[in-house]
Scaffold this active site. Structure first.
Site, PDB file in Angstrom:
ATOM      1  CG  HIS A 164      -1.922  -1.008   1.323  1.00  0.00           C
ATOM      2  ND1 HIS A 164      -2.043  -1.901   2.367  1.00  0.00           N
ATOM      3  CD2 HIS A 164      -2.940  -1.286   0.474  1.00  0.00           C
ATOM      4  CE1 HIS A 164      -3.090  -2.683   2.150  1.00  0.00           C
ATOM      5  NE2 HIS A 164      -3.644  -2.336   1.014  1.00  0.00           N
ATOM      6  CB  CYS A 251      -2.977  -1.845   8.445  1.00  0.00           C
ATOM      7  SG  CYS A 251      -1.360  -2.438   8.598  1.00  0.00           S
TER       8      CYS A 251
HETATM    9  C1  CIR Z   1      -3.382  -8.025   3.292  1.00  0.00           C
HETATM   10  O1  CIR Z   1      -2.561  -8.502   2.490  1.00  0.00           O
HETATM   11  O2  CIR Z   1      -4.412  -7.462   2.915  1.00  0.00           O
HETATM   12  C2  CIR Z   1      -3.083  -8.144   4.768  1.00  0.00           C
HETATM   13  N1  CIR Z   1      -2.415  -9.379   5.038  1.00  0.00           N
HETATM   14  C3  CIR Z   1      -2.248  -6.977   5.247  1.00  0.00           C
HETATM   15  C4  CIR Z   1      -2.953  -5.662   5.134  1.00  0.00           C
HETATM   16  C5  CIR Z   1      -2.138  -4.534   5.661  1.00  0.00           C
HETATM   17  N2  CIR Z   1      -2.873  -3.331   5.613  1.00  0.00           N
HETATM   18  C6  CIR Z   1      -2.313  -2.119   5.520  1.00  0.00           C
HETATM   19  O3  CIR Z   1      -1.116  -1.991   5.382  1.00  0.00           O
HETATM   20  N3  CIR Z   1      -3.125  -1.065   5.512  1.00  0.00           N
END
Ligand code: CIR
Length: 256
Positions: A164, A251
């Site tokens: 992201h 997150c």
């Molecule tokens: C994913 O791949 O969607 C999750 N394992 C990690 C999401 C992390 N979110 C973020 O950095 N905002």
């Protein structure tokens, strides 16, 4: 000033979530302890914490930031770019609507993950990534422009190691932007005071300014001393088990 945060306890099957990482399988008990310490740190920053129960239907649901973006008194519900995460939005909506009575939605075929949205005072950087497509990014841009903000799209699809946008930048206020080298040349960031992150510390670029403090990931001394030299008060947290699932500090909560 932030007053509240929504978090969700990691589910027992948290390790079944999506990851590109090669850091091994996360330990669930340690993840729970780290999550608790994270909530305590938010409390220390003056926030009231609203904790949602674990949700085994969605192993990635502890990464609540991806489900919505909270802008003034409006909630923008996202439409996660990973199929397995799409249903997370419905599961958190009710809790968010307890606080925000006006809302928008990113609509099909748009996709958008909250992790791609970085608010910098009256401006938004909107990452176009493997998760947030141009349609979703433009929908979000129109929504926030309608609320009186400016917004730029920042294409990060060439940065293969970035999930992201906020995996590579954080806005700390006062024009200060923490960012990794591969994003430093993006024209969207040219008027900001850049706080660089050494390549071996790239994971630390995801930090979170909350009221008088900045949360930073533990174990990244160069960035920590740069921030301290600028007068920031740091709270350093071990989030190793979330890193194994490609997640960072921002997150794990929705702050408002
Ligand atoms: C994913 O791949 O969607 C999750 N394992 C990690 C999401 C992390 N979110 C973020 O950095 N905002």
């Amino acid at each position: 000033m932030f007053r509240n945060a929504i978090v969700r306890v990691p589910a027992e099957n948290f390790a079944d979530g999506i990851t590109t990482g090669k850091l091994g399988k996360p330990d669930y008990q340690i993840a729970k302890q780290q999550h608790q310490a994270y909530s305590e740190a938010l409390r220390f920053c003056g926030l009231t914490i609203w904790t949602l129960p674990e949700d085994r239907d969605y192993p990635d649901s502890t990464f609540v930031e991806d489900t919505a973006v909270l802008v003034k008194d409006h909630a923008v519900f996202s439409r996660p770019g990973a199929e397995s995460r799409l249903g997370e939005v419905e599961k958190i909506k009710g809790r968010i609507l307890d606080f925000f009575n006006q809302s928008f939605e990113i609509l099909d075929p748009g996709t958008l993950d909250g992790g791609d949205i970085c608010e910098a005072d009256h401006h938004f950087f909107i990452g176009v990534s493997e998760r947030t497509n141009e349609t979703g990014a433009k929908q979000f841009q129109e929504i926030v422009q309608g609320l009186g903000y400016t917004a730029d799209l920042v294409d990060i699809r060439g940065n293969l190691d970035l999930l992201h946008l906020k995996s590579g930048i954080s806005y700390l206020g006062n024009g200060h932007l923490v960012l990794i080298d591969s994003l430093a040349t993006q024209s969207a960031f040219q008027n900001y005071h850049k706080i660089r992150v050494d390549p071996e510390e790239n994971y630390a670029a995801n930090c979170v300014a909350i009221n008088d403090y900045v949360l930073v990931a533990e174990g990244f001394p160069k960035l920590a001393s740069r921030l301290e030299a600028l007068g920031y008060r740091l709270i350093s947290l071990d989030v190793s088990e979330f890193q194994k699932m490609d997640g960072g500090l921002s997150c794990l909560s929705l702050r408002f």
